[in-house]
Scaffold this motif. Structure first.
Motif, PDB file in Angstrom:
ATOM      1  N   VAL A 113       0.861  -1.179   0.000  1.00 15.44           N
ATOM      2  CA  VAL A 113       0.000   0.000   0.000  1.00 15.44           C
ATOM      3  C   VAL A 113       0.900   1.232   0.000  1.00 15.44           C
ATOM      4  CG1 VAL A 113      -1.740   1.304   1.262  1.00 15.44           C
ATOM      5  CG2 VAL A 113      -1.841  -1.202   1.242  1.00 15.44           C
ATOM      6  N   ILE A 114       0.711   2.101  -1.007  1.00 13.64           N
ATOM      7  CA  ILE A 114       1.524   3.315  -1.087  1.00 13.64           C
ATOM      8  C   ILE A 114       0.682   4.577  -0.953  1.00 13.64           C
ATOM      9  CG2 ILE A 114       3.362   2.226  -2.408  1.00 13.64           C
ATOM     10  CD1 ILE A 114       2.179   3.561  -4.929  1.00 13.64           C
ATOM     11  N   GLY A 115      -0.620   4.427  -0.792  1.00 17.10           N
ATOM     12  CA  GLY A 115      -1.517   5.558  -0.641  1.00 17.10           C
ATOM     13  C   GLY A 115      -2.928   5.134  -0.940  1.00 17.10           C
ATOM     14  N   ASN A 116      -3.810   6.129  -1.155  1.00 22.89           N
ATOM     15  CA  ASN A 116      -5.168   5.811  -1.599  1.00 22.89           C
ATOM     16  C   ASN A 116      -5.660   6.895  -2.534  1.00 22.89           C
ATOM     17  OD1 ASN A 116      -6.884   7.786  -0.191  1.00 22.89           O
ATOM     18  ND2 ASN A 116      -6.236   6.721   1.655  1.00 22.89           N
ATOM     19  N   ILE A 117      -6.685   6.564  -3.302  1.00 24.51           N
ATOM     20  CA  ILE A 117      -7.143   7.456  -4.365  1.00 24.51           C
ATOM     21  C   ILE A 117      -7.771   8.738  -3.838  1.00 24.51           C
ATOM     22  CG2 ILE A 117      -7.440   5.597  -6.046  1.00 24.51           C
ATOM     23  CD1 ILE A 117     -10.453   5.690  -5.453  1.00 24.51           C
ATOM     24  N   PHE A 118      -8.147   8.774  -2.573  1.00 24.09           N
ATOM     25  CA  PHE A 118      -8.795   9.948  -2.018  1.00 24.09           C
ATOM     26  C   PHE A 118      -7.790  10.946  -1.449  1.00 24.09           C
ATOM     27  CE2 PHE A 118     -11.696   6.352  -1.658  1.00 24.09           C
ATOM     28  CZ  PHE A 118     -12.685   6.799  -2.512  1.00 24.09           C
ATOM     29  N   GLU A 119      -6.667  10.477  -0.946  1.00 22.14           N
ATOM     30  CA  GLU A 119      -5.664  11.356  -0.366  1.00 22.14           C
ATOM     31  C   GLU A 119      -4.499  11.620  -1.315  1.00 22.14           C
ATOM     32  OE1 GLU A 119      -4.494   9.426   3.229  1.00 22.14           O
ATOM     33  OE2 GLU A 119      -6.368   9.880   4.247  1.00 22.14           O
ATOM     34  N   ASP A 120      -4.238  10.701  -2.236  1.00 24.83           N
ATOM     35  CA  ASP A 120      -3.072  10.781  -3.109  1.00 24.83           C
ATOM     36  C   ASP A 120      -3.476  10.659  -4.570  1.00 24.83           C
ATOM     37  OD1 ASP A 120      -1.269  10.819  -0.856  1.00 24.83           O
ATOM     38  OD2 ASP A 120      -1.645   8.678  -0.648  1.00 24.83           O
ATOM     39  N   LYS A 121      -4.320  11.548  -5.044  1.00 27.16           N
ATOM     40  CA  LYS A 121      -4.823  11.455  -6.415  1.00 27.16           C
ATOM     41  C   LYS A 121      -3.700  11.509  -7.446  1.00 27.16           C
ATOM     42  CE  LYS A 121      -9.097  13.409  -5.054  1.00 27.16           C
ATOM     43  NZ  LYS A 121     -10.335  13.633  -5.122  1.00 27.16           N
ATOM     44  N   GLN A 122      -2.607  12.207  -7.146  1.00 26.10           N
ATOM     45  CA  GLN A 122      -1.496  12.324  -8.083  1.00 26.10           C
ATOM     46  C   GLN A 122      -0.751  11.010  -8.290  1.00 26.10           C
ATOM     47  OE1 GLN A 122      -1.491  13.663  -5.024  1.00 26.10           O
ATOM     48  NE2 GLN A 122       0.358  12.882  -4.045  1.00 26.10           N
ATOM     49  N   LEU A 123      -0.935  10.036  -7.393  1.00 24.67           N
ATOM     50  CA  LEU A 123      -0.269   8.750  -7.567  1.00 24.67           C
ATOM     51  C   LEU A 123      -0.652   8.076  -8.873  1.00 24.67           C
ATOM     52  CD1 LEU A 123      -0.460   7.037  -4.055  1.00 24.67           C
ATOM     53  CD2 LEU A 123       1.587   7.735  -5.261  1.00 24.67           C
ATOM     54  N   LEU A 124      -1.867   8.287  -9.315  1.00 27.90           N
ATOM     55  CA  LEU A 124      -2.358   7.599 -10.512  1.00 27.90           C
ATOM     56  C   LEU A 124      -2.141   8.395 -11.784  1.00 27.90           C
ATOM     57  CD1 LEU A 124      -5.618   6.061  -9.070  1.00 27.90           C
ATOM     58  CD2 LEU A 124      -3.420   4.959  -9.432  1.00 27.90           C
ATOM     59  N   GLU A 125      -1.675   9.633 -11.670  1.00 29.76           N
ATOM     60  CA  GLU A 125      -1.423  10.444 -12.862  1.00 29.76           C
ATOM     61  C   GLU A 125      -0.273   9.848 -13.653  1.00 29.76           C
ATOM     62  OE1 GLU A 125      -0.810  14.464 -11.641  1.00 29.76           O
ATOM     63  OE2 GLU A 125      -2.810  14.607 -10.775  1.00 29.76           O
ATOM     64  N   GLY A 126      -0.511   9.574 -14.901  1.00 29.62           N
ATOM     65  CA  GLY A 126       0.534   9.044 -15.767  1.00 29.62           C
ATOM     66  C   GLY A 126       0.872   7.589 -15.507  1.00 29.62           C
ATOM     67  N   LYS A 127       0.014   6.862 -14.772  1.00 28.26           N
ATOM     68  CA  LYS A 127       0.322   5.449 -14.526  1.00 28.26           C
ATOM     69  C   LYS A 127       0.175   4.667 -15.821  1.00 28.26           C
ATOM     70  CE  LYS A 127      -3.931   3.089 -13.182  1.00 28.26           C
ATOM     71  NZ  LYS A 127      -3.750   1.842 -13.869  1.00 28.26           N
TER      72      LYS A 127
END
Length: 120
Positions: A105-119
């Motif tokens: 687990v490296i984060g979640n979509i509600f707190e770390d929306k930028q994690l999924l940018e450009g995935k």
């Protein structure tokens, strides 16, 4: 906050912050969290990552693989009715293997929306 299902008559000690401290809240029961738009209630999957951390719906996982650019492959956890279970959403192709063995687990979509940018 964690364990909001334990909220009852605002008893102290049931609901915790991520750091383990008792949470402060006004809701009198679990339904209060569900009915309040201030909260996004995530479902626990019953699974743990490689570090023993509980995996919740909406968590973003590093699945322990690398793409062709040698970047970590990450994916959010979601519940899919077609699969009758939790899957890693990698563009519509659920990944079942490695969910509990090598993922982190490296984060979640509600707190770390930028994690999924450009995935990938």
């Amino acid at each position: 906050m964690y364990d909001v299902q334990g909220a009852y008559d605002t008893l102290s000690g049931c609901v915790k912050y991520e750091n383990g401290e008792n949470a402060v809240y006004d809701e009198e029961c679990f339904a209060g969290f569900l009915d309040n738009d201030q909260y996004v209630v995530e479902q626990y999957t019953g699974l743990h990552d490689k570090n023993g951390r509980e995996i919740y719906e909406g968590d973003v996982l590093d699945i322990g693989l690398r793409n062709q650019d040698d970047k970590p492959v990450i994916a959010p956890v979601s519940y899919e009715t077609y699969a009758a279970g939790y899957v890693l959403d990698n563009g519509g192709n659920g990944i079942w293997q490695r969910l509990t063995e090598d993922c982190e687990v490296i984060g979640n979509i509600f707190e770390d929306k930028q994690l999924l940018e450009g995935k990938q």
